[in-house]
Design a protein around this motif. Sequence first.
Motif, PDB file in Angstrom:
ATOM      1  N   MET A  39       0.822  -1.202   0.000  1.00 19.15           N
ATOM      2  CA  MET A  39       0.000   0.000   0.000  1.00 19.15           C
ATOM      3  C   MET A  39       0.864   1.264   0.000  1.00 19.15           C
ATOM      4  N   GLU A  40       1.974   1.226   0.745  1.00 19.21           N
ATOM      5  CA  GLU A  40       2.855   2.383   0.799  1.00 19.21           C
ATOM      6  C   GLU A  40       3.436   2.689  -0.579  1.00 19.21           C
ATOM      7  N   ARG A  41       3.758   1.653  -1.350  1.00 21.75           N
ATOM      8  CA  ARG A  41       4.297   1.847  -2.688  1.00 21.75           C
ATOM      9  C   ARG A  41       3.286   2.544  -3.583  1.00 21.75           C
ATOM     10  N   GLN A  42       2.014   2.171  -3.474  1.00 24.56           N
ATOM     11  CA  GLN A  42       0.968   2.787  -4.293  1.00 24.56           C
ATOM     12  C   GLN A  42       0.823   4.266  -3.958  1.00 24.56           C
ATOM     13  N   SER A  43       0.892   4.588  -2.691  1.00 26.16           N
ATOM     14  CA  SER A  43       0.805   5.989  -2.265  1.00 26.16           C
ATOM     15  C   SER A  43       1.985   6.786  -2.815  1.00 26.16           C
ATOM     16  N   LEU A  44       3.176   6.199  -2.738  1.00 22.73           N
ATOM     17  CA  LEU A  44       4.360   6.849  -3.276  1.00 22.73           C
ATOM     18  C   LEU A  44       4.213   7.056  -4.783  1.00 22.73           C
ATOM     19  N   TYR A  45       3.720   6.041  -5.476  1.00 27.55           N
ATOM     20  CA  TYR A  45       3.517   6.134  -6.915  1.00 27.55           C
ATOM     21  C   TYR A  45       2.517   7.233  -7.266  1.00 27.55           C
ATOM     22  N   GLU A  46       1.426   7.325  -6.533  1.00 28.72           N
ATOM     23  CA  GLU A  46       0.404   8.350  -6.803  1.00 28.72           C
ATOM     24  C   GLU A  46       0.976   9.754  -6.680  1.00 28.72           C
ATOM     25  N   ARG A  47       1.822   9.978  -5.685  1.00 25.83           N
ATOM     26  CA  ARG A  47       2.462  11.290  -5.532  1.00 25.83           C
ATOM     27  C   ARG A  47       3.515  11.521  -6.605  1.00 25.83           C
ATOM     28  N   PHE A  48       4.293  10.497  -6.932  1.00 31.40           N
ATOM     29  CA  PHE A  48       5.371  10.603  -7.895  1.00 31.40           C
ATOM     30  C   PHE A  48       4.845  10.937  -9.285  1.00 31.40           C
ATOM     31  N   LYS A  49       3.743  10.322  -9.684  1.00 25.90           N
ATOM     32  CA  LYS A  49       3.242  10.535 -11.045  1.00 25.90           C
ATOM     33  C   LYS A  49       2.675  11.940 -11.260  1.00 25.90           C
ATOM     34  N   LEU A  50       2.422  12.684 -10.189  1.00 29.30           N
ATOM     35  CA  LEU A  50       1.935  14.055 -10.302  1.00 29.30           C
ATOM     36  C   LEU A  50       3.058  15.052 -10.606  1.00 29.30           C
ATOM     37  N   LEU A  51       4.294  14.619 -10.445  1.00 32.91           N
ATOM     38  CA  LEU A  51       5.441  15.490 -10.679  1.00 32.91           C
ATOM     39  C   LEU A  51       5.733  15.603 -12.176  1.00 32.91           C
ATOM     40  N   SER A  52       6.358  16.699 -12.573  1.00 30.67           N
ATOM     41  CA  SER A  52       6.832  16.822 -13.959  1.00 30.67           C
ATOM     42  C   SER A  52       7.970  15.828 -14.159  1.00 30.67           C
ATOM     43  N   TRP A  53       8.306  15.541 -15.412  1.00 30.65           N
ATOM     44  CA  TRP A  53       9.375  14.573 -15.647  1.00 30.65           C
ATOM     45  C   TRP A  53      10.697  15.084 -15.090  1.00 30.65           C
ATOM     46  N   GLN A  54      10.927  16.399 -15.113  1.00 28.93           N
ATOM     47  CA  GLN A  54      12.159  16.948 -14.558  1.00 28.93           C
ATOM     48  C   GLN A  54      12.208  16.741 -13.042  1.00 28.93           C
ATOM     49  N   GLN A  55      11.071  16.928 -12.387  1.00 35.64           N
ATOM     50  CA  GLN A  55      11.016  16.699 -10.944  1.00 35.64           C
ATOM     51  C   GLN A  55      11.198  15.216 -10.621  1.00 35.64           C
ATOM     52  N   GLN A  56      10.634  14.354 -11.442  1.00 35.95           N
ATOM     53  CA  GLN A  56      10.802  12.913 -11.237  1.00 35.95           C
ATOM     54  C   GLN A  56      12.278  12.536 -11.356  1.00 35.95           C
ATOM     55  N   ILE A  57      12.958  13.058 -12.388  1.00 37.14           N
ATOM     56  CA  ILE A  57      14.384  12.786 -12.573  1.00 37.14           C
ATOM     57  C   ILE A  57      15.180  13.376 -11.409  1.00 37.14           C
ATOM     58  N   GLY A  58      14.804  14.566 -10.961  1.00 34.71           N
ATOM     59  CA  GLY A  58      15.464  15.173  -9.814  1.00 34.71           C
ATOM     60  C   GLY A  58      15.308  14.344  -8.555  1.00 34.71           C
ATOM     61  N   ASN A  59      14.142  13.739  -8.390  1.00 39.51           N
ATOM     62  CA  ASN A  59      13.897  12.864  -7.252  1.00 39.51           C
ATOM     63  C   ASN A  59      14.823  11.647  -7.297  1.00 39.51           C
ATOM     64  N   ILE A  60      14.973  11.071  -8.475  1.00 41.11           N
ATOM     65  CA  ILE A  60      15.868   9.914  -8.637  1.00 41.11           C
ATOM     66  C   ILE A  60      17.313  10.341  -8.368  1.00 41.11           C
ATOM     67  N   ALA A  61      17.695  11.505  -8.875  1.00 43.86           N
ATOM     68  CA  ALA A  61      19.050  12.021  -8.636  1.00 43.86           C
ATOM     69  C   ALA A  61      19.304  12.202  -7.143  1.00 43.86           C
ATOM     70  N   SER A  62      18.312  12.677  -6.427  1.00 43.71           N
ATOM     71  CA  SER A  62      18.440  12.844  -4.974  1.00 43.71           C
ATOM     72  C   SER A  62      18.649  11.501  -4.282  1.00 43.71           C
ATOM     73  N   THR A  63      17.908  10.493  -4.710  1.00 47.86           N
ATOM     74  CA  THR A  63      18.070   9.155  -4.134  1.00 47.86           C
ATOM     75  C   THR A  63      19.476   8.626  -4.411  1.00 47.86           C
ATOM     76  N   LEU A  64      19.972   8.840  -5.632  1.00 49.57           N
ATOM     77  CA  LEU A  64      21.324   8.392  -5.966  1.00 49.57           C
ATOM     78  C   LEU A  64      22.377   9.148  -5.154  1.00 49.57           C
ATOM     79  N   ALA A  65      22.157  10.432  -4.938  1.00 48.81           N
ATOM     80  CA  ALA A  65      23.094  11.212  -4.114  1.00 48.81           C
ATOM     81  C   ALA A  65      23.114  10.679  -2.686  1.00 48.81           C
ATOM     82  N   ASN A  66      21.959  10.295  -2.169  1.00 51.91           N
ATOM     83  CA  ASN A  66      21.908   9.697  -0.831  1.00 51.91           C
ATOM     84  C   ASN A  66      22.670   8.379  -0.791  1.00 51.91           C
ATOM     85  N   ILE A  67      22.501   7.568  -1.821  1.00 45.54           N
ATOM     86  CA  ILE A  67      23.238   6.303  -1.885  1.00 45.54           C
ATOM     87  C   ILE A  67      24.734   6.587  -1.859  1.00 45.54           C
TER      88      ILE A  67
END
Length: 141
Positions: free
Chosen positions: A1-29
Motif C-alpha cells: 500500500m505504501e508503494r501505491q501511495s508513493l507512486y500516486e504522488r510521484f506521477k503528479l510530478l513533472s518529468w524533470q522533478q521525477q528525474i530530480g527525485n531519482i538524482a536525490s536518491t542516488l546522491a543519498n546512496i
Amino acid sequence: MERQSLYERFKLLSWQQQIGNIASTLANISRYADSSAYDELTKLSLREAALAIDWCVPNVPQQFLLDLAMMHRELLAWWQVFPVEPRSLLALHTRHQSDRLLVMAGLMGVDSDLQSIDVVSEANGLHSVDISVVKETLVSA
C-alpha cells in the motif's frame, strides 16, 4: 500500500522533478554506501531508484530513455550484489549518475568545455565542480 501511495504522488510530478527525485536518491546512496551501518538503507534506496525509473519512463523525452534503461540495469545489478567491496566504487558511481540525471533534467548546467558543472543552489548561487576526475563506471549484470 505504501508503494501505491508513493507512486500516486510521484506521477503528479513533472518529468524533470521525477528525474530530480531519482538524482536525490542516488546522491543519498553515494553518501551512505561507504558505511556498513547504512547497508539496509543503501539497498532499499537502490531498489527505490530503479522503481522510480520504471515510473518516470512514460514522461521522459525519448532521447533520455536509453540512458535511463542503462541506469536501471546498473542499479538492479548493484542491488543484487550489495553489500560489495570496495564500497567507494558504488559511492562514486551513484554520485556520477546523480549528476548526469540533474544535467538531463536541466537542473544543473554543464560548461561548454565540459570541465566543470555549475550547480544551482537553493540561494540561486552557482558553485563550480570539477568533473575531470569523475570517470563513468559500469556494473555488469
